[in-house]
Design a protein around this motif. Structure first.
Motif, PDB file in Angstrom:
ATOM      1  N   GLU A   1      -8.836  19.402  13.816  1.00 56.78           N
ATOM      2  CA  GLU A   1      -8.434  19.408  12.412  1.00 56.78           C
ATOM      3  C   GLU A   1      -7.556  20.612  12.143  1.00 56.78           C
ATOM      4  OE1 GLU A   1     -11.653  19.069   9.628  1.00 56.78           O
ATOM      5  OE2 GLU A   1     -10.506  20.043   8.033  1.00 56.78           O
ATOM      6  N   THR A   2      -6.385  20.363  11.592  1.00 60.93           N
ATOM      7  CA  THR A   2      -5.470  21.419  11.182  1.00 60.93           C
ATOM      8  C   THR A   2      -4.914  21.047   9.820  1.00 60.93           C
ATOM      9  OG1 THR A   2      -4.844  21.868  13.483  1.00 60.93           O
ATOM     10  CG2 THR A   2      -3.429  22.753  11.771  1.00 60.93           C
ATOM     11  N   GLY A   3      -5.188  21.870   8.816  1.00 60.08           N
ATOM     12  CA  GLY A   3      -4.785  21.495   7.472  1.00 60.08           C
ATOM     13  C   GLY A   3      -5.443  20.183   7.100  1.00 60.08           C
ATOM     14  N   ARG A   4      -4.656  19.222   6.667  1.00 58.26           N
ATOM     15  CA  ARG A   4      -5.224  17.931   6.287  1.00 58.26           C
ATOM     16  C   ARG A   4      -4.946  16.844   7.313  1.00 58.26           C
ATOM     17  NH1 ARG A   4      -1.338  14.946   3.177  1.00 58.26           N
ATOM     18  NH2 ARG A   4       0.596  16.107   2.882  1.00 58.26           N
ATOM     19  N   ILE A   5      -4.578  17.264   8.524  1.00 53.04           N
ATOM     20  CA  ILE A   5      -4.394  16.313   9.620  1.00 53.04           C
ATOM     21  C   ILE A   5      -5.546  16.457  10.601  1.00 53.04           C
ATOM     22  CG2 ILE A   5      -2.952  15.684  11.589  1.00 53.04           C
ATOM     23  CD1 ILE A   5      -0.520  16.442   9.987  1.00 53.04           C
ATOM     24  N   ILE A   6      -6.161  15.331  10.940  1.00 53.19           N
ATOM     25  CA  ILE A   6      -7.247  15.307  11.921  1.00 53.19           C
ATOM     26  C   ILE A   6      -6.877  14.295  12.999  1.00 53.19           C
ATOM     27  CG2 ILE A   6      -9.719  15.075  12.320  1.00 53.19           C
ATOM     28  CD1 ILE A   6     -10.164  15.327   9.312  1.00 53.19           C
TER      29      ILE A   6
ATOM     30  N   VAL B   1       0.868  -1.188   0.000  1.00 50.75           N
ATOM     31  CA  VAL B   1       0.000   0.000   0.000  1.00 50.75           C
ATOM     32  C   VAL B   1       0.896   1.227   0.000  1.00 50.75           C
ATOM     33  CG1 VAL B   1      -1.811   1.260   1.221  1.00 50.75           C
ATOM     34  CG2 VAL B   1      -1.818  -1.238   1.220  1.00 50.75           C
ATOM     35  N   ARG B   2       0.987   1.880  -1.144  1.00 52.57           N
ATOM     36  CA  ARG B   2       1.882   3.027  -1.309  1.00 52.57           C
ATOM     37  C   ARG B   2       1.136   4.342  -1.419  1.00 52.57           C
ATOM     38  NH1 ARG B   2       6.066   0.927   0.598  1.00 52.57           N
ATOM     39  NH2 ARG B   2       7.449   2.440  -0.452  1.00 52.57           N
ATOM     40  N   HIS B   3      -0.170   4.290  -1.430  1.00 47.04           N
ATOM     41  CA  HIS B   3      -0.981   5.507  -1.528  1.00 47.04           C
ATOM     42  C   HIS B   3      -2.340   5.250  -0.915  1.00 47.04           C
ATOM     43  CE1 HIS B   3      -4.116   7.994  -3.492  1.00 47.04           C
ATOM     44  NE2 HIS B   3      -3.254   8.953  -3.247  1.00 47.04           N
ATOM     45  N   ALA B   4      -2.899   6.249  -0.264  1.00 47.90           N
ATOM     46  CA  ALA B   4      -4.273   6.193   0.235  1.00 47.90           C
ATOM     47  C   ALA B   4      -4.803   7.615   0.290  1.00 47.90           C
ATOM     48  CB  ALA B   4      -4.347   5.542   1.613  1.00 47.90           C
ATOM     49  N   ASP B   5      -6.088   7.764   0.055  1.00 42.66           N
ATOM     50  CA  ASP B   5      -6.701   9.087   0.168  1.00 42.66           C
ATOM     51  C   ASP B   5      -6.829   9.494   1.629  1.00 42.66           C
ATOM     52  OD1 ASP B   5      -7.660   9.635  -2.763  1.00 42.66           O
ATOM     53  OD2 ASP B   5      -8.188   7.559  -2.333  1.00 42.66           O
ATOM     54  N   VAL B   6      -7.088   8.500   2.498  1.00 40.96           N
ATOM     55  CA  VAL B   6      -7.176   8.741   3.940  1.00 40.96           C
ATOM     56  C   VAL B   6      -6.307   7.713   4.649  1.00 40.96           C
ATOM     57  CG1 VAL B   6      -8.670   8.815   5.978  1.00 40.96           C
ATOM     58  CG2 VAL B   6      -9.534   9.641   3.768  1.00 40.96           C
ATOM     59  N   LEU B   7      -5.453   8.170   5.521  1.00 48.08           N
ATOM     60  CA  LEU B   7      -4.682   7.298   6.400  1.00 48.08           C
ATOM     61  C   LEU B   7      -5.252   7.433   7.799  1.00 48.08           C
ATOM     62  CD1 LEU B   7      -2.287   5.545   7.363  1.00 48.08           C
ATOM     63  CD2 LEU B   7      -0.920   7.656   7.461  1.00 48.08           C
ATOM     64  N   LEU B   8      -5.533   6.314   8.444  1.00 55.36           N
ATOM     65  CA  LEU B   8      -6.063   6.327   9.804  1.00 55.36           C
ATOM     66  C   LEU B   8      -5.176   5.478  10.699  1.00 55.36           C
ATOM     67  CD1 LEU B   8      -9.704   6.351  10.922  1.00 55.36           C
ATOM     68  CD2 LEU B   8      -8.084   4.888  12.111  1.00 55.36           C
ATOM     69  N   VAL B   9      -4.631   6.109  11.731  1.00 56.06           N
ATOM     70  CA  VAL B   9      -3.750   5.425  12.672  1.00 56.06           C
ATOM     71  C   VAL B   9      -4.463   5.313  14.013  1.00 56.06           C
ATOM     72  CG1 VAL B   9      -1.524   5.472  13.857  1.00 56.06           C
ATOM     73  CG2 VAL B   9      -1.709   6.330  11.497  1.00 56.06           C
ATOM     74  N   PRO B  10      -4.844   4.117  14.430  1.00 58.24           N
ATOM     75  CA  PRO B  10      -5.501   3.957  15.733  1.00 58.24           C
ATOM     76  C   PRO B  10      -4.497   4.026  16.865  1.00 58.24           C
ATOM     77  CG  PRO B  10      -5.189   1.817  14.723  1.00 58.24           C
ATOM     78  CD  PRO B  10      -4.695   2.841  13.725  1.00 58.24           C
ATOM     79  N   GLY B  11      -5.001   4.251  18.060  1.00 58.42           N
ATOM     80  CA  GLY B  11      -4.168   4.183  19.243  1.00 58.42           C
ATOM     81  C   GLY B  11      -4.110   2.767  19.770  1.00 58.42           C
ATOM     82  N   GLY B  12      -3.442   2.620  20.897  1.00 56.78           N
ATOM     83  CA  GLY B  12      -3.319   1.297  21.492  1.00 56.78           C
ATOM     84  C   GLY B  12      -2.942   1.393  22.948  1.00 56.78           C
ATOM     85  N   GLY B  13      -2.718   0.256  23.554  1.00 52.63           N
ATOM     86  CA  GLY B  13      -2.228   0.225  24.921  1.00 52.63           C
ATOM     87  C   GLY B  13      -0.778   0.685  24.968  1.00 52.63           C
ATOM     88  N   ASN B  14      -0.230   0.774  26.174  1.00 54.83           N
ATOM     89  CA  ASN B  14       1.155   1.234  26.318  1.00 54.83           C
ATOM     90  C   ASN B  14       2.122   0.409  25.476  1.00 54.83           C
ATOM     91  OD1 ASN B  14       0.948   3.420  28.210  1.00 54.83           O
ATOM     92  ND2 ASN B  14       0.438   1.911  29.774  1.00 54.83           N
TER      93      ASN B  14
ATOM     94  N   ARG C   1       4.924   8.310   6.865  1.00 55.29           N
ATOM     95  CA  ARG C   1       5.444   9.490   6.166  1.00 55.29           C
ATOM     96  C   ARG C   1       5.201   9.390   4.663  1.00 55.29           C
ATOM     97  NH1 ARG C   1      10.236   8.083   9.217  1.00 55.29           N
ATOM     98  NH2 ARG C   1      10.235   9.176  11.233  1.00 55.29           N
ATOM     99  N   LEU C   2       5.415   8.211   4.116  1.00 61.31           N
ATOM    100  CA  LEU C   2       5.217   8.003   2.679  1.00 61.31           C
ATOM    101  C   LEU C   2       3.779   8.272   2.272  1.00 61.31           C
ATOM    102  CD1 LEU C   2       6.213   6.911  -0.103  1.00 61.31           C
ATOM    103  CD2 LEU C   2       5.490   4.646   0.698  1.00 61.31           C
ATOM    104  N   LEU C   3       2.825   7.685   3.000  1.00 66.85           N
ATOM    105  CA  LEU C   3       1.424   7.885   2.650  1.00 66.85           C
ATOM    106  C   LEU C   3       1.005   9.332   2.857  1.00 66.85           C
ATOM    107  CD1 LEU C   3       1.319   4.797   2.418  1.00 66.85           C
ATOM    108  CD2 LEU C   3      -0.955   4.910   3.483  1.00 66.85           C
ATOM    109  N   HIS C   4       1.520   9.965   3.915  1.00 64.97           N
ATOM    110  CA  HIS C   4       1.117  11.337   4.220  1.00 64.97           C
ATOM    111  C   HIS C   4       1.454  12.303   3.083  1.00 64.97           C
ATOM    112  CE1 HIS C   4       0.251  14.965   6.441  1.00 64.97           C
ATOM    113  NE2 HIS C   4       1.502  15.382   6.286  1.00 64.97           N
ATOM    114  N   ARG C   5       2.464  12.020   2.317  1.00 66.69           N
ATOM    115  CA  ARG C   5       2.848  12.907   1.218  1.00 66.69           C
ATOM    116  C   ARG C   5       1.696  13.121   0.230  1.00 66.69           C
ATOM    117  NH1 ARG C   5       8.506   9.863  -0.314  1.00 66.69           N
ATOM    118  NH2 ARG C   5       9.620  10.299   1.642  1.00 66.69           N
ATOM    119  N   ARG C   6       0.809  12.114   0.095  1.00 69.46           N
ATOM    120  CA  ARG C   6      -0.214  12.192  -0.948  1.00 69.46           C
ATOM    121  C   ARG C   6      -1.637  12.043  -0.412  1.00 69.46           C
ATOM    122  NH1 ARG C   6       1.421   7.844  -5.302  1.00 69.46           N
ATOM    123  NH2 ARG C   6      -0.359   8.804  -6.384  1.00 69.46           N
TER     124      ARG C   6
END
Length: 287
Positions: free
Chosen positions: A214-219, A130-143, A160-165
């Motif tokens: 939400e700031t710019g394209r980061i939520i 997966v080298r591109h996505a319109d939306v990247l979602l990173v969940p949280g987790g335990g410690n 970082r790679l996905l965030h570029r696009r």
């Protein structure tokens, strides 16, 4: 990530940190300083905010496929020790949207265990695929899961790679600490799990109140259930308000909890300490 911002293995959820909890509740980082730059579920709905103008952010239809044929891809990262609702909550809000395809991604395809070890979700694709996505979602987790992922070079490089696009790069709960470890939140308003607020400052972000910011394209969304709210907001961004409202009805998301202790500002100290103990006791220990 340098050792200067590395949290302890038990630290990112504040499981043993009265001091961190006190700093978090005091609003370290200064919400007043960031008041004009964040957008939460109670804030501006114009589609504009500091850190981005109309060309940067787009309107509520931003990310809509031009030809109507290309599916927009939402990539949800899975890693050992993630929190189930962080991923599944937004998934439920996004998976039925027209022209949207949700894909789960991990180091390798297959089952990935959550923070309690009692549930596994299946990753469909490997990071390398997966080298591109319109939306990247990173969940949280335990410690254990969060701290390990904050130090995982392969995942951080992939983020970082996905965030570029991406059109939108997003996180839920302590997922923002992973975005911060990838260097994406420096100087930006953001939110996270309530007991992890002090760590945002260590990663260069400015903690800002709100179910999501939400700031710019980061939520970034606050803890666990806040991913549902952010997911609805993304539904409106990817489609329109009508579709988002219909999605809310489709999943009958009309919360009316029997208690009013859903934020640390509303809960007393005993409740806050017990909440952290419940999370810590349910977590699978590091090997």
């Amino acid at each position: 990530m340098t050792s200067a911002v590395q949290p302890s293995r038990r630290g990112v959820l504040g499981a043993a940190a009265t001091g961190a909890l006190a700093v978090g509740l005091s609003g370290a980082g200064g919400p007043a300083a960031a008041a004009s730059t964040y957008r939460s579920d109670r804030g501006d709905r114009s589609g504009l905010g500091a850190g981005g103008d109309q060309s940067d952010r787009g309107d509520r239809g931003a990310g809509r496929p031009v030809d109507g044929n290309r599916h927009r891809t939402v990539a949800i990262l899975l890693y050992d020790g993630f929190t189930a609702l962080d991923a599944v909550g937004p998934y439920e809000m996004l998976c039925r949207l027209p022209d949207v395809r949700v894909v789960t991604v991990a180091h390798r395809p297959g089952p990935v265990r959550t923070d309690t070890g009692q549930l596994a979700l299946t990753a469909e694709r490997a990071l390398a695929d997966v080298r591109h996505a319109d939306v990247l979602l990173v969940p949280g987790g335990g410690n254990r899961g969060t701290t390990a992922t904050m130090e995982d070079r392969a995942i951080l490089n992939w983020v970082r790679l996905l965030h570029r696009r991406t059109t939108w790069t997003t996180s839920v709960c302590t997922g923002s600490l992973i975005l911060g470890s990838a260097g994406l939140l420096k100087g930006l308003p953001a939110t996270t799990y309530w007991a992890s607020r002090p760590y945002l400052a260590k990663l260069g972000a400015v903690w800002t109140p709100g179910r999501f910011v939400e700031t710019g394209r980061i939520i970034t969304a606050a803890g666990v259930s806040a991913g549902l709210d952010m997911g609805l907001h993304l539904a409106a961004r990817l489609c329109d308000d009508l579709t988002a409202r219909a999605t809310q009805l489709a999943v009958e998301y009309d919360p009316h909890p029997p208690f009013d202790s859903g934020s640390p500002e509303k809960a007393d100290e005993a409740t806050r300490r017990l909440a952290l103990r419940l999370i810590d006791d349910a977590a699978v220990p590091a090997a």
